[in-house]
Write an enzyme that holds these catalytic residues in place. Sequence first.
Site, PDB file in Angstrom:
ATOM      1  N   HIS A 132      11.766  32.475   4.805  1.00 29.51           N
ATOM      2  CA  HIS A 132      11.540  33.583   4.604  1.00 29.51           C
ATOM      3  C   HIS A 132      11.566  33.939   6.210  1.00 29.51           C
ATOM      4  O   HIS A 132      11.114  35.485   7.108  1.00 29.51           O
ATOM      5  CB  HIS A 132      10.079  34.208   4.246  1.00 29.51           C
ATOM      6  CG  HIS A 132      10.365  34.570   2.931  1.00 29.51           C
ATOM      7  ND1 HIS A 132      10.233  35.943   2.493  1.00 29.51           N
ATOM      8  CD2 HIS A 132       9.670  33.807   2.094  1.00 29.51           C
ATOM      9  CE1 HIS A 132       9.891  35.343   1.081  1.00 29.51           C
ATOM     10  NE2 HIS A 132       9.991  34.311   0.603  1.00 29.51           N
ATOM     11  N   LYS A 151       5.332  48.041  11.656  1.00 34.18           N
ATOM     12  CA  LYS A 151       5.744  46.292  11.195  1.00 34.18           C
ATOM     13  C   LYS A 151       4.318  45.503  11.644  1.00 34.18           C
ATOM     14  O   LYS A 151       3.523  45.810  12.606  1.00 34.18           O
ATOM     15  CB  LYS A 151       6.686  45.973  11.231  1.00 34.18           C
ATOM     16  CG  LYS A 151       7.566  46.463  12.168  1.00 34.18           C
ATOM     17  CD  LYS A 151       8.644  46.226  12.915  1.00 34.18           C
ATOM     18  CE  LYS A 151       9.388  47.446  12.033  1.00 34.18           C
ATOM     19  NZ  LYS A 151      10.729  46.236  10.706  1.00 34.18           N
ATOM     20  N   ARG A 152       3.963  44.084  11.259  1.00 36.71           N
ATOM     21  CA  ARG A 152       4.092  43.080  12.349  1.00 36.71           C
ATOM     22  C   ARG A 152       4.099  43.482  14.038  1.00 36.71           C
ATOM     23  O   ARG A 152       5.045  43.715  14.107  1.00 36.71           O
ATOM     24  CB  ARG A 152       3.949  41.616  12.043  1.00 36.71           C
ATOM     25  CG  ARG A 152       3.058  40.836  10.941  1.00 36.71           C
ATOM     26  CD  ARG A 152       1.448  42.099  11.092  1.00 36.71           C
ATOM     27  NE  ARG A 152       0.743  40.766  12.282  1.00 36.71           N
ATOM     28  CZ  ARG A 152       0.557  39.551  11.565  1.00 36.71           C
ATOM     29  NH1 ARG A 152       0.658  39.291  10.507  1.00 36.71           N
ATOM     30  NH2 ARG A 152       0.097  38.971  12.663  1.00 36.71           N
ATOM     31  N   LYS A 195      10.787  42.201  17.131  1.00 31.42           N
ATOM     32  CA  LYS A 195      11.539  43.330  16.100  1.00 31.42           C
ATOM     33  C   LYS A 195      10.888  44.528  17.280  1.00 31.42           C
ATOM     34  O   LYS A 195      11.826  45.216  16.683  1.00 31.42           O
ATOM     35  CB  LYS A 195       9.490  43.596  15.321  1.00 31.42           C
ATOM     36  CG  LYS A 195       9.633  42.560  13.981  1.00 31.42           C
ATOM     37  CD  LYS A 195       7.844  42.643  13.140  1.00 31.42           C
ATOM     38  CE  LYS A 195       8.422  41.460  12.316  1.00 31.42           C
ATOM     39  NZ  LYS A 195       8.607  41.648  11.414  1.00 31.42           N
ATOM     40  N   THR A 213      10.948  45.150   4.488  1.00 27.32           N
ATOM     41  CA  THR A 213      11.415  45.623   3.115  1.00 27.32           C
ATOM     42  C   THR A 213      10.451  46.604   3.752  1.00 27.32           C
ATOM     43  O   THR A 213      10.187  47.342   2.619  1.00 27.32           O
ATOM     44  CB  THR A 213      10.036  44.583   3.041  1.00 27.32           C
ATOM     45  OG1 THR A 213       9.037  44.770   3.647  1.00 27.32           O
ATOM     46  CG2 THR A 213      10.653  43.472   2.019  1.00 27.32           C
ATOM     47  N   LYS A 235      11.381  50.747   2.041  1.00 29.91           N
ATOM     48  CA  LYS A 235      10.483  51.695   1.475  1.00 29.91           C
ATOM     49  C   LYS A 235      10.793  53.000   2.496  1.00 29.91           C
ATOM     50  O   LYS A 235      10.500  53.952   1.574  1.00 29.91           O
ATOM     51  CB  LYS A 235       8.783  51.131   1.805  1.00 29.91           C
ATOM     52  CG  LYS A 235       8.169  50.012   0.753  1.00 29.91           C
ATOM     53  CD  LYS A 235       7.252  49.516   1.895  1.00 29.91           C
ATOM     54  CE  LYS A 235       7.229  47.687   1.166  1.00 29.91           C
ATOM     55  NZ  LYS A 235       6.440  46.607   1.791  1.00 29.91           N
TER      56      LYS A 235
HETATM   57  C1  26V Z   1       4.739  31.576   9.122  1.00 33.98           C
HETATM   58  C2  26V Z   1       3.688  30.917   9.358  1.00 33.98           C
HETATM   59  C3  26V Z   1       3.549  29.808  10.091  1.00 33.98           C
HETATM   60  C4  26V Z   1       2.684  29.291   9.936  1.00 33.98           C
HETATM   61  C5  26V Z   1       1.174  30.003  10.905  1.00 33.98           C
HETATM   62  C6  26V Z   1       0.846  30.853   9.362  1.00 33.98           C
HETATM   63  C7  26V Z   1       2.338  31.302   8.914  1.00 33.98           C
HETATM   64  C8  26V Z   1       2.682  32.226   7.869  1.00 33.98           C
HETATM   65  C9  26V Z   1       3.176  33.198   7.540  1.00 33.98           C
HETATM   66  C10 26V Z   1       4.203  32.003   7.866  1.00 33.98           C
HETATM   67  C11 26V Z   1       5.608  33.433   7.514  1.00 33.98           C
HETATM   68  C12 26V Z   1       6.143  34.716   8.645  1.00 33.98           C
HETATM   69  C13 26V Z   1       7.901  34.246   7.777  1.00 33.98           C
HETATM   70  C14 26V Z   1       7.645  35.743   6.944  1.00 33.98           C
HETATM   71  O1  26V Z   1       7.132  36.557   6.517  1.00 33.98           O
HETATM   72  N1  26V Z   1       8.682  36.565   7.010  1.00 33.98           N
HETATM   73  C15 26V Z   1       9.141  37.511   6.383  1.00 33.98           C
HETATM   74  O2  26V Z   1       9.631  38.432   5.351  1.00 33.98           O
HETATM   75  C16 26V Z   1       9.282  39.129   4.975  1.00 33.98           C
HETATM   76  C17 26V Z   1      10.052  38.774   3.303  1.00 33.98           C
HETATM   77  O3  26V Z   1      10.959  38.116   2.503  1.00 33.98           O
HETATM   78  C18 26V Z   1      11.634  39.582   4.933  1.00 33.98           C
HETATM   79  O4  26V Z   1      11.317  40.974   5.112  1.00 33.98           O
HETATM   80  C19 26V Z   1      10.959  39.544   6.726  1.00 33.98           C
HETATM   81  O5  26V Z   1      12.241  40.004   7.329  1.00 33.98           O
HETATM   82  C20 26V Z   1      10.684  38.394   7.015  1.00 33.98           C
HETATM   83  O6  26V Z   1      10.437  38.400   8.790  1.00 33.98           O
END
Ligand code: 26V
Length: 825
Positions: free
Chosen positions: A369, A560-561, A566, A668, A672
Amino acid sequence: MSATTPLDTSKLDPRKTDPDAVARQIIGKLTYQIGKRPDEARKYDWLRATTLVVRDHVMDRWFASGDRIAESGAKEVCYLSMEFLIGRLLRDAINNLGLSKPVTEALARYGVQLDMVELLEPDAALGNGGLGRLAACFMESMASTGVPGYGYGIRYVHGFFRQEISEGAQVELPESWLVHGNPWEFERRDATYEIGFGGHVTTVHESGKPARQVWRPAERVLAVAYDTPMVGWRGAQVNTLRLWSAQAVDPILLDAFNEGDHIGALVESNKAESITRVLYPADSHQAGQELRLRQEYFFSSASLQDIIKRHIARHGDLKTLHEKVAIQLNDTHPAVSVAELMRLLVDIHGIAWAEAWQITSKTFGYTNHTLLPEALEHWPIHLFERLLPRQMQIIYTINAEIIRHAAQEKGFNDAQIAAISLIDEGNGRRVRMGQLAFVGSHAVNGVSALHTELMKETVFHNLHELYPDRIQNKTNGVTPRRWLMECNPELTGLVTEAIGPAFLDDIEKISEIDPLADDAAFVEKFAAVKRKKKEALAALISERLAIQVDPNAIFDIQVKRIHEYKRQLLNIIEAVALYDQIRSHPEKNWAPRVKIFAGKAAPSYAQAREIINLANDVARLVNSDPVVRDLLKVVFIPNYNVSAAEIIMPAADLSEQISTAGLEASGTGNMKFALNGALTIGTLDGANVEMKDHIGDENIFIFGLTAPEVAQRRREAHSGRSIIEANPILREALHAISSGLFCPEAPSRYHGLISNLYNNDWWMICADFEAYWNKQRELDQLFAKPREWHSKAVHNTARMAWFSSDRSIREYAKDIWQAGPGAVA
Ligand code: 26V
C-alpha cells in the site's frame, strides 16, 4: 401500543420486518434488555434497543451463512489486517437488510428520529486512514459479492485518537469506543489461543539425529476472539470480523497479592493487556517499538492458529490448507505470518519443510500500500531474535533458499542478491518485512495501475526480476452502499427516480444516468441534491466552529491524513495566494470559495502538525477579513473520521487529490468524492490516472508534473528558489506566510516550512504551483456556468461504478484467491 401496554412476547418474531413488528421488537428490547419504559427512555436507550433488534435480524443470516459455507466446503478468504476502519455499523446493517423504512417508522411512533439516534453510536476507529478503510470496504464487498470471508485484526481498546484544535494546533485525546459496551461484538471464549514471546529454541534429536526444533517461549499471553458480523447487501451473506484481545494467562498473581504486593500482582496482566490497548497513530515512519512488533506477531499467530484449527475441523488434513483457505496480507503488518505459518506447519504439525513452503506460498497473497521508504517496515535483528527466536531461524532458512535459487538458477550478482535478501545488511542489520511477504506469497499486488508499475521499477525491482509473474494490479474501490446509498440517500433517490432501482444491485448500471448530463431538468435536480448536502455541511461547520459559510460558494475540499506528499501545503499556499490576489484586485471576477480541510497528523510528525497549524492560522485571519468576506473562507474541521467523511463527501463541489505524482499509492477518498458528484482537481497519481480514463479528460482537472518528471527533477536536485523568484503570486504568498502575517503571536513559526521550499522543494510544491493555480482559475470560470459544472458532475457519478470495491473484490477472488461464486469448490 401505549407506553405501558404489557408486552406479548409471543409476537417477538425477529424475522418480521413490518413497522408494527419492528416497533414491538424495539419495545421488547427496551423493556427486557435495557429495563426502561418508552416514556423514560433516553436517546442512548433507543440506540441500544434498536441495535439489539437489528442485530437479531442479522443473527439468523449470520448463522445461515456459516452453515452454507460449511456445507459447501467452499474456499475461505482470510483478510489479515492490523486496521479495520469500520466506523458506525447500525446504518450499514439497516441499509443492507432493507430495514430503513420499518425502523424509521417504528421509532417515529415514539417520537424518536432514527438519524438522531444513529449519531450516538461510537465511530469504531480501528485504523489510521486509507489502508484501514479499504479493509472495511473489502469486508462489506466480500459479504455483498458472496465471497466467504473472515477479517482478522486487533480489538484495540483505544482506537485512533480524537483530534481537537487548540489555538490552531492539534491536540490528541484518547478515544474509548468500548466504554459503553459494544453490542455488535460477541466474545468467543472457545476461540482462545496462547501466544508466546521470547525464550529459546532447542533441537530435539531422534536416533542421534537432529529431528525437530522446539521453541520454549519465556512469556505467554492469551488471544481471545471477539466476532462482529459484516452484513452484505440485502443480507444475502454475513461474514465475520474476528478481532483479538490480549489477556494474561494468570489474571492476577495470587502469591504476590497475598503478600501485600497489590500492584505487582497485576503487573503481568497489565503487560499482556497492553498489547491490544492502543492503535499506533502513524501511517508512515517506522514505529520501531517493541510493542508494535508484539502486536503484529500476536494477531498473526492467533489468526493462523485459528485458521488451522478451523481448517482441520472442516477438512481434516492440513496439507490441503491452500486449497481451502486464501490468506491476504494487508501490507507488511502481518508479514511475520509467513514465518509463523512455517513454524506451525513444520514444528507443530510435523510437515516436511519443502511441502510446508509450498502450502505457505500458495496460501498467502500480499498487498503493498505504499512505496514511501519511511513506511516500509524493517525490524532490527536483535529485537526480532529476542522476541521471536524460532521465527528468526525460519527467516534465515527461507532467505538462504531464496538466495541459492537466485544465484544458481538466475545468475544474480552480489548487488542483486543484497537487494532481494530478507536481511538488510546495512542499517544495523534488519529484517525486511516487504521482502518476507513477497517471497512467502504466490501473488503480490499494488493498489492502482501506476502504483503497481512503480512497485516493479522501484522497491521490488529485483524480486520482480526473480519472480516476473508474481506482481499484479488490483485497483482499489469503495463500497457504494456506504459511500453512496447511506451517506447520500438524496442522490440515491434521484438516480432511482431516473433509472429505477436496478443499480442498487449492480452498480455498473448507474452509468444509465450518463446521457442525463445533457438533460437540463435532471441536471437541475442533481444540483439541488448537491445544494442540500452543502447546506448540511454548512450547518455542521456553523455548529461546531461558529464559522458561517455560504452554500453558493465552491466547496473545495481536501480531507485525508496530513502528510507532506499529499500536499495540503500546496492547497494552503493557493488559499493564501488567492486571499492576497482578492485583496489586491477585488474588482476581478473571483468565484466564491470555501476551502475545507480535515485530517489528523501522526503525533510525532512535526511537519504535519505545522501544516495543521498553518491551515488554522490562515483560517483565523481570512475568515475575519471583511474585504474577502463573501469570496473566500478557510475551514479546518477537527477530528476527521469515517462519520465525518459521510457528511463531507456528498457536500463537495471540488475534490482535492493533489499528491506529488508517484507517491499516493491509490487514494480512495478521490473515489468517494467523484461518486457523489464532485469534480476532481488532481495530479496524475494513484487511481486518479484510472479515474481520468473512466470519467473522461473533459470531466476531471489534471495538472502538474507526472511521476517520471518528479523522479527526474529529484535526480537533478531541484529546488524552489528560481521558480519562486519568477512567480510573483507564489512569492507574495510565501512571503506572507513566512513573515508571520498569520501568526503575529509567533512570527517565525513558519520560517522552516517556507525555507524548505526555497532550498529543496522535495514535494514539488513550487514546481507544481503555477499549473495548480491556473487549473483553479479555470475551475472558477466553470463554476460561473452552473449548468456545465453540474453536467460534468453527473458524468462523474455516472462513470465511477468501476471504482466499486465489489469490482476490486471480484478481481482478487478470481485472480488471487480462486474463491467466491464461480470458483470450483
Ligand atoms: C504504515 C505504518 C508504518 C509503521 C507505523 C504504523 C504504520 C501504519 C500504517 C502504515 C501503512 C500506510 C500505508 C497506507 O495507508 N497506504 C494507503 O493505502 C490506501 C489503500 O490502499 C491507498 O489508497 C493510499 O493511497 C495509501 O497511502
